[in-house]
Design an enzyme around this catalytic site. Structure first.
Site, short mmCIF file in Angstrom:
data_model
loop_
_atom_site.label_atom_id
_atom_site.label_comp_id
_atom_site.label_asym_id
_atom_site.label_seq_id
_atom_site.Cartn_x
_atom_site.Cartn_y
_atom_site.Cartn_z
N SER A 175 1.12 -1.09 0.05
CA SER A 175 0.09 -0.13 -0.01
C SER A 175 0.87 1.08 0.05
O SER A 175 2.02 1.19 0.50
CB SER A 175 -1.08 0.04 1.17
OG SER A 175 -1.35 1.18 1.47
N TYR B 142 -2.74 -0.72 10.62
CA TYR B 142 -2.83 -1.08 9.21
C TYR B 142 -1.50 -0.50 8.41
O TYR B 142 -0.65 -1.38 7.77
CB TYR B 142 -3.99 -0.47 8.53
CG TYR B 142 -4.23 -0.63 6.88
CD1 TYR B 142 -4.50 -1.96 6.57
CD2 TYR B 142 -3.76 0.18 6.14
CE1 TYR B 142 -4.83 -2.19 5.16
CE2 TYR B 142 -3.70 0.30 4.72
CZ TYR B 142 -4.31 -1.22 4.01
OH TYR B 142 -4.28 -1.36 3.06
#
Length: 678
Positions: free
Chosen positions: A555, A568
């Site tokens: 990501s 996350y």
């Protein structure tokens, strides 16, 4: 509009081809003669519709038929130059074609056109080939069928065989068909129904005779220690050997595998005659063109350890390659095509089963089906007589036939990922599903691994048959569950080449609201899960010795410090560094490890639909339905990132264009300056 004669032929072909006892996949051909109006003269013209080259009877459609004018077809007899030049006759068939389109005429066209019967079937039933390969096949034909079926000695398919069968039919008006030595059967009739009935009568009569007159143990007594392992042990050992065997079978070119532990295979491998019969090889041309002239048989008992089996398989592989090379050199001439590879296409492991190989999954599966046909043939021939296949010289003349080479050259160019086996986690929806879809479209075999088995199977079914994709259950945070999913992959496709660590979830919370449970859950799925999947897959990648790719869907959060996202983003940073570490470690095995850093992919995302989207929207003070556009507006390109954009990046990273790239992270974020890699 389909001519009624052609329609009847298609119906008969589908009926005969749908039952494997009648013929194997793509085996045999059928024809029908009738009339149609010649659009040039407006007059009736005699035509023959015949299954073209490369088709399958069970799925035959009108486009798979070749249509020829009978007057021109029969006129070829006057210009036939003889056996030494009979291959030229296939090109001559093109000058007999009626109209445009349709399939290319096959080498068996002469058999259908020259035989004086309105309908002709040429099939490869196991029972018929058993008689055709028996040492005393001619005498058995007379004994079993009387004068209704005539013996034809082995002759390579072609114009002369058509002339031979035409003459036999003319001299034997009472006959309904013939047994073609070493090959199969041909039957005929005045109507489509009669031809089909005669074909079935020959097949069923042969099988009934074998069942009632054959020996009860045609393969001899079972060898002690070579019987089938218990179910769980058998599959565990098969999975443990799969990657090694695929690597051996792919020495010359990458192959996809298929595994079967059919009880008929296991019975054969346990028998006393298995080594001798396996060495004799197959006989029917359709069989050995798919399976090579003979298989590679492991000569160890069923309970031999995986380590012992691997070592012995490697030794046998070298011997097999030397033997096949000697076979080629003994029979090749200056005009023969180059050797097509010396690796086995069938590998037999006593107590475990059969591994078969091909350029794609369907070809690999069909190769296994053909060798099972060969086992059935050997069983029938040995039950009544002695199995006696055609000679190696004749096999070579078929295998390296110029016409067979031309058929291979007509095959479409393979897609970029053909022959590759991809394992994609979290692939039942969103980014993972888009990646699986793209890889399948590029020719890969795809395993859709997901926590939800039903959704995984449904997503796989959308991509095609199980020759294209399968769905498996995979809790990536559980080592045993991951290994089970990898084993399913190995048994389904023979190995693994490409791993995409995509499974993920997220909880959008600031530090003080993030619990230990939140932290552990996200790290278990993404950091630990990627580690477990890559570790399990890497074992097979190394054993295969074929290189491979591992992709991490990380990501932009792995390098960008976004708000309220500690757990996350931290686990994504963990994944990002796994890419670098494993690129170094696995590089010596030819395995490339790369990452992709998307920005927020809202559309179709399971993560966003599960509450993450609402949380992020609240964080940024926008409506949830506007979140995708919000992400787009903050980028340089002002364009939303969708799952297919990530799939495109996976395709490029794992394709041939970036074959020298490893340890790279590719941003797929429409340009987020704060996430630029430095």
């Amino acid at each position: 509009m389909t001519n009624p004669t052609a329609a009847d032929l298609i119906a008969r072909s589908n009926s005969l081809g749908s039952d494997p006892k009648n013929t194997n996949y793509a085996g045999g051909n059928t024809s029908a003669k009738g009339t149609d109006i010649d659009p040039v003269t407006g007059e009736p013209v005699e035509l023959m519709w015949v299954k073209g080259s490369g088709g399958d009877l069970g799925t035959l459609q009108e486009k798979g038929l070749a249509v020829l004018r009978l007057d021109r077809m029969r006129a070829l007899v006057k210009v036939y130059p003889g056996l030494d030049r009979e291959d030229e006759m296939v090109a001559a068939f093109d000058y007999c074609l009626h109209g445009k389109g349709g399939a290319a005429p096959s080498i068996d066209t002469a058999m259908h056109g020259l035989v004086d019967a309105a309908h002709v079937d040429h099939l490869h039933p196991d029972s018929g080939i058993a008689i055709a390969t028996a040492a005393d096949g001619e005498a058995l034909t007379s004994k079993i069928f009387g004068d209704k079926v005539v013996w034809v000695p082995w002759r390579r398919p072609g114009f002369q065989l058509g002339l031979d069968i035409a003459e036999i039919k003319a001299k034997n008006p009472q006959a309904i068909g013939c047994i073609l030595g070493g090959h199969g059967i041909t039957a005929w009739g005045d109507t489509s129904a009669e031809s089909e009935q005669n074909s079935l009568w020959i097949i069923e009569t042969a099988q009934t005779y074998i069942d009632s007159h054959g020996e009860s143990q045609p393969f001899g007594a079972a060898r002690e220690g070579f019987g089938a392992l218990a179910d769980a042990e058998r599959l565990t050992k098969a999975a443990a050997l799969a990657a090694t065997i695929r690597g051996l079978a792919s020495r010359d070119k990458p192959m996809v595998g298929h595994f079967t532990d059919d009880e008929r295979v296991l019975e054969f491998l346990a028998s006393a005659k298995a080594p001798e019969l396996a060495e004799l090889g197959t006989s029917c041309p359709d069989h050995f063109l798919r399976t090579k002239v003979k298989p590679m048989l492991l000569d160890l008992p069923a309970h031999a350890s995986v380590e012992e089996s691997v070592a012995r398989l490697s030794e046998l592989h070298e011997a097999y390659r030397a033997d096949y090379t000697a076979y080629y050199e003994a029979h090749a001439t200056d005009s023969s095509p180059a050797i097509r590879g010396a690796d086995p296409l069938i590998v037999l492991v006593p107590g475990v089963g059969m591994f078969s190989y091909g350029a794609n999954k369907q070809t690999a599966r069909v190769a296994g089906e053909f060798y099972l046909n060969a086992i059935n043939v050997m069983r029938g021939a040995e039950a009544l007589s002695t199995y006696t296949p055609i000679s190696d010289a004749e096999k070579f003349n078929i295998e390296y036939w110029a016409l067979e080479e031309a058929k291979l050259l007509r095959a479409p160019k393979p897609k970029t990922h053909q022959g590759r086996i991809a394992f994609v986690t979290g692939a039942a929806s969103g980014i993972g599903k888009a990646i699986a879809t793209r890889l399948a479209a590029e020719g890969a075999c795809v395993v859709i691994a997901d926590l939800d088995l039903e959704k995984a199977r449904a997503a796989a079914a959308e991509l095609g048959s199980t020759d294209v994709a399968i769905g498996v259950a995979a809790n990536v945070a559980d080592a045993d569950g991951v290994q089970s999913a990898i084993n399913e992959t190995l048994l389904a496709f023979g190995g693994i080449d490409l791993v995409v660590n995509n499974a993920g979830l997220s909880l959008s919370k600031p530090l003080l609201e993030t619990t230990e449970k939140d932290w552990d859950l996200q790290h278990d799925v993404m950091a630990k899960g990627s580690f477990l999947v890559t570790k399990a897959a890497a074992k097979s990648l190394v054993e295969q010795g074929m290189g491979g790719d591992v992709i991490y869907i990380s990501s932009k959060n792995s390098v960008f410090a976004g708000p309220n996202n500690i757990a996350y983003s931290a686990t994504k940073a963990d994944q990002a560094h796994q890419v670098r570490l494993l690129a170094v470690e696995l590089g010596e095995h030819g395995v490339r490890v790369n990452g992709i850093n998307p920005d927020g992919v809202v559309r179709g995302s399971g993560i966003f639909a599960a509450g993450w989207g609402a949380n992020r929207a609240a964080t940024y003070g926008v409506k949830e339905e506007d979140l995708g556009q919000y992400y787009a507006n903050r980028t340089i390109l002002k364009r939303e990132v969708v799952p297919e954009n990530v799939a495109d990046a996976v395709y490029v990273l794992t394709g041939p264009e970036l074959s020298r790239t490893t340890g790279l992270h590719i941003p797929v974020d429409s340009g987020v300056a704060a996430a630029f890699l430095r």
